[in-house]
Design an enzyme around this catalytic site. Sequence first.
Site, PDB file in Angstrom:
ATOM      1  N   ASP A 276       3.810  -9.363  75.015  1.00 18.49           N
ATOM      2  CA  ASP A 276       4.088  -7.990  74.585  1.00 18.49           C
ATOM      3  C   ASP A 276       3.568  -6.982  75.602  1.00 18.49           C
ATOM      4  O   ASP A 276       4.221  -5.963  75.891  1.00 18.49           O
ATOM      5  CB  ASP A 276       3.445  -7.728  73.227  1.00 18.49           C
ATOM      6  CG  ASP A 276       4.131  -8.476  72.095  1.00 18.49           C
ATOM      7  OD1 ASP A 276       5.255  -8.973  72.312  1.00 18.49           O
ATOM      8  OD2 ASP A 276       3.536  -8.575  71.003  1.00 18.49           O
ATOM      9  N   GLU A 302      13.561 -10.074  75.847  1.00 24.23           N
ATOM     10  CA  GLU A 302      13.049  -9.527  77.106  1.00 24.23           C
ATOM     11  C   GLU A 302      14.134  -8.852  77.929  1.00 24.23           C
ATOM     12  O   GLU A 302      13.937  -8.547  79.112  1.00 24.23           O
ATOM     13  CB  GLU A 302      12.390 -10.637  77.926  1.00 24.23           C
ATOM     14  CG  GLU A 302      13.341 -11.671  78.514  1.00 24.23           C
ATOM     15  CD  GLU A 302      13.679 -12.798  77.559  1.00 24.23           C
ATOM     16  OE1 GLU A 302      14.111 -13.859  78.053  1.00 24.23           O
ATOM     17  OE2 GLU A 302      13.530 -12.640  76.337  1.00 24.23           O
TER      18      GLU A 302
END
Length: 394
Positions: A276, A302
């Site tokens: 993250d 992503e």
Amino acid sequence: MLSTLFIMLSGAVLCFILLLVLLSLCRTGAPGVKAWCVANGLSMIAFTLYAFGRQLPPVLSYELANGACLGSVAAVLVGYRHFFGYPLRLGLTSASVLCALAGVTVYHYVYPSFMLRTLIVSAFYATCCIAIGLTVFRARAAWTSRYAYLFSGTMAFVVAFGHAARGVAQAVLPSAPASLLEPSAWSLTALSASTFVMPVLTLGPLMIVHSKMIAKYEYAANRDFLTGALSRRAFWEAAAREIERARRVGRGLTLLTIDVDHFKRINDTYGHAEGDEVLKDMVLAVERRMRSIDYFGRIGGEEFAVLMPDTSLEGAAAAAERLRIGLAEDRASVQPQGHAAGARDYTLSMGVAELRMSDSFHDLMQRADAALYRAKERGRNQVVCEAALEEALA
């Protein structure tokens, strides 16, 4: 003709209603709301005491009522300063209220003068309202709705002007009343106007808090909760608008898709929390290098995308390459420490495609994704344009 009792009780009821509305906003956690609740509570007390002034002891109908009146406008000012994050200066504010109340008391018992008492209260109100207006306009960078803030600041200045005018009129006009409760046309007009002061000063905060809540919920609806990039839905809506505009004005529109290389390996090796952090770091790096007219959104996982209006394929490719090089320079200048340091040594693969007049956004996205996958096949950490992809497939 309206009586002073009716006017004062009407003011108390208005403040009570606004107090109930403000109490419902306490759960939002918006700064300043509690101070504005106090302001309306004090005004309600002041109007009630004024209404029954002839039946109550002077210390209640004058000193306590005037103290509540002075404290109410000071509380409005404190609420605005809290809302905009300025120092509250509660000690100075409390001392100024006490000083003004002391002046009112002196000119009630020691040197009786209704004119001087009026001048003190009017000057205090005018000063606080000017301070409120200045606080609002100095915080223009934090405005979330132009109308709500303009209304609040302007009304504060209008109230300040009204109190200043009342003080001057009380001092120079021979027909000015000699008592607040005097049943003359002048006194009733001044009292009627005074009942709207706190409601007007409270409407501004209500509008501002409402505006801030709307902006907060719009941000939550349109932004990815982790990275702050545009959500997928908001990005698609922006793309639809920009495609329509590009076709209308005949200007270029390009799409840059971005993928963090080996992101699954980062998660597996260093944990999802560190993954993250990588995504948030990447978003900040991209946003620092974006133009104000570009749109940056999280497409999923992503994968991110940048929509670049008024940009050719070559211009977008050059911008993507600058981003790739800039990210490498950022990594070289900052050396994270500890077990997860290697996670920050990530790279990006990027694909670039340009809008064609027959394209839907889905078509444009497919071509940009194809270029992105080609960049990964070639070894990652590079930019591939759809033109280069078409040449390789020819």
